[in-house]
Write a protein that holds these residues in place. Structure first.
Motif, PDB file in Angstrom:
ATOM      1  N   ALA A  18      47.667  41.686-121.425  1.00 51.25           N
ATOM      2  CA  ALA A  18      48.652  42.652-121.914  1.00 51.25           C
ATOM      3  C   ALA A  18      49.017  42.415-123.372  1.00 51.25           C
ATOM      4  O   ALA A  18      49.537  43.315-124.046  1.00 51.25           O
ATOM      5  CB  ALA A  18      49.919  42.579-121.054  1.00 51.25           C
ATOM      6  N   THR A  48      50.293  35.501-113.457  1.00 55.60           N
ATOM      7  CA  THR A  48      50.370  36.606-114.407  1.00 55.60           C
ATOM      8  C   THR A  48      51.026  36.220-115.729  1.00 55.60           C
ATOM      9  O   THR A  48      51.680  37.035-116.367  1.00 55.60           O
ATOM     10  CB  THR A  48      51.068  37.836-113.776  1.00 55.60           C
ATOM     11  N   TRP A  96      57.431  43.644-110.116  1.00 54.93           N
ATOM     12  CA  TRP A  96      57.699  42.619-111.120  1.00 54.93           C
ATOM     13  C   TRP A  96      57.866  41.306-110.371  1.00 54.93           C
ATOM     14  O   TRP A  96      58.813  41.128-109.596  1.00 54.93           O
ATOM     15  CB  TRP A  96      58.989  42.900-111.879  1.00 54.93           C
ATOM     16  N   SER A 155      49.002  42.072-114.669  1.00 53.82           N
ATOM     17  CA  SER A 155      49.258  42.022-116.106  1.00 53.82           C
ATOM     18  C   SER A 155      50.493  41.164-116.359  1.00 53.82           C
ATOM     19  O   SER A 155      51.360  41.040-115.480  1.00 53.82           O
ATOM     20  CB  SER A 155      49.491  43.451-116.617  1.00 53.82           C
ATOM     21  N   HIS A 156      50.571  40.581-117.542  1.00 52.49           N
ATOM     22  CA  HIS A 156      51.809  39.862-117.863  1.00 52.49           C
ATOM     23  C   HIS A 156      52.957  40.853-118.075  1.00 52.49           C
ATOM     24  O   HIS A 156      54.022  40.722-117.477  1.00 52.49           O
ATOM     25  CB  HIS A 156      51.630  38.992-119.104  1.00 52.49           C
ATOM     26  N   LYS A 157      52.720  41.852-118.897  1.00 54.06           N
ATOM     27  CA  LYS A 157      53.775  42.827-119.197  1.00 54.06           C
ATOM     28  C   LYS A 157      53.737  43.988-118.201  1.00 54.06           C
ATOM     29  O   LYS A 157      52.668  44.399-117.751  1.00 54.06           O
ATOM     30  CB  LYS A 157      53.592  43.393-120.605  1.00 54.06           C
ATOM     31  N   SER A 208      53.172  42.661-112.298  1.00 52.11           N
ATOM     32  CA  SER A 208      53.360  42.014-113.592  1.00 52.11           C
ATOM     33  C   SER A 208      54.447  40.948-113.507  1.00 52.11           C
ATOM     34  O   SER A 208      55.054  40.727-112.465  1.00 52.11           O
ATOM     35  CB  SER A 208      53.733  43.071-114.646  1.00 52.11           C
TER      36      SER A 208
END
Length: 286
Positions: free
Chosen positions: A122, A40, A218, A159-161, A200
């Motif tokens: 993201a 991610t 996370w 997603s990254h964020k 994420s």
């Protein structure tokens, strides 16, 4: 079906500070025998400006025997307009040429349920009316179509964020979370399409929570933790990965991977990210 999520590896041939964590992470991944690995973002230290960071990182990712899907992070393709490295056509093109698609979907079937995994870029969120605002809107149009065409498949998003940092209706958290307008559009799509999971990275904190009927995870970074350079956030500081097990529902387990070192970015930021160190210095002095 077992999916391993890794994130924030921050790999580089010229700034090898965190490269040593790849070997124990790879060994653990191979022992887990996942069906799929999802990265991610923040694959590299500075792929946003250095293609050799991306090529070096991709050579390592190809060492996994399981298939891998990868998303970009801000250190791979840039960040918000006005930042030192904004997302632009050149950075997106470099990623797409060297790594692959920056957003995608992948369908998977299990004995107890069928799933659609959706990977988002993201870093396109928040581009608005700037030069690459068309890229942001194109992703939203694509996402709506992918959700509407999923059939009976349940949905997991990557997603990254994260969607938010502290609470769903918070204001603009700048560097860390989605901006309120884009977050609101995501909330509407998630509510309309029964999204079971939103996973994420980016924050370098490990945490599990929930937003209405959607599980939030996370993933812990694979490279480093943050001490006093940034504020405390929910969750805990550790390096590792996440195991997501998909069937009728999804079960997610955050893992502190044996053998990985919890490097502290505060100790080496002037060497790895000198630009960030200069920005943090005035704040630390206050």
């Amino acid at each position: 079906m077992k999916v391993i999520q890794i994130t924030d590896t921050h790999l580089s041939p010229t700034k090898p500070h965190f490269n040593g964590n790849w070997a124990p992470l790879l060994q653990w991944i191979e022992a887990e025998e996942p069906d799929l690995v999802i990265h991610t973002g923040d694959l590299s230290v500075d792929g946003a400006d250095h293609g050799n960071d991306l090529s070096f990182s991709m050579d390592l990712m190809r060492e996994t025997s399981a298939p891998m899907l990868i998303l970009p992070g801000n250190h791979d393709v840039g960040h918000l307009p006005g930042s030192p490295q904004p997302v632009n056509a050149e950075r997106l093109s470099r990623w797409r040429d060297m790594v692959g698609r920056d957003y995608w979907f992948h369908d998977a079937d299990t004995e107890n349920g069928n799933w659609r995994f959706i990977g988002l870029n993201a870093l396109l969120f928040g581009q608005g009316d700037d030069a690459d605002g068309t890229e942001e809107e194109a992703q939203f149009v694509w996402l709506k179509e992918v959700l509407e065409n999923r059939g009976d498949r349940r949905v997991a998003m990557f997603s990254h964020k994260p969607l938010f940092v502290d609470e769903p209706q918070e204001g603009d958290t700048g560097y860390w979370g989605l901006r309120p307008a884009q977050r609101g559009r995501m909330f509407d799509l998630i509510a309309a399409h029964d999204v079971a999971l939103f996973a994420s990275g980016h924050l370098h904190w490990a945490w599990e929570g929930k937003f209405e009927n959607t599980a939030l995870v996370w993933g812990p970074a694979a490279a480093f933790i943050i001490d006093t350079l940034e504020r405390e956030m929910p969750g805990e500081r550790l390096v590792g990965a996440v195991v997501h097990e998909f069937g009728n529902t999804v079960k997610s387990t955050i893992v502190a991977v044996p053998g990985m070192v919890a490097h502290v970015i505060d100790d080496v930021i002037e060497e790895v990210y000198p630009q960030s160190a200069k920005k943090a210095a005035p704040e630390a002095a206050e």
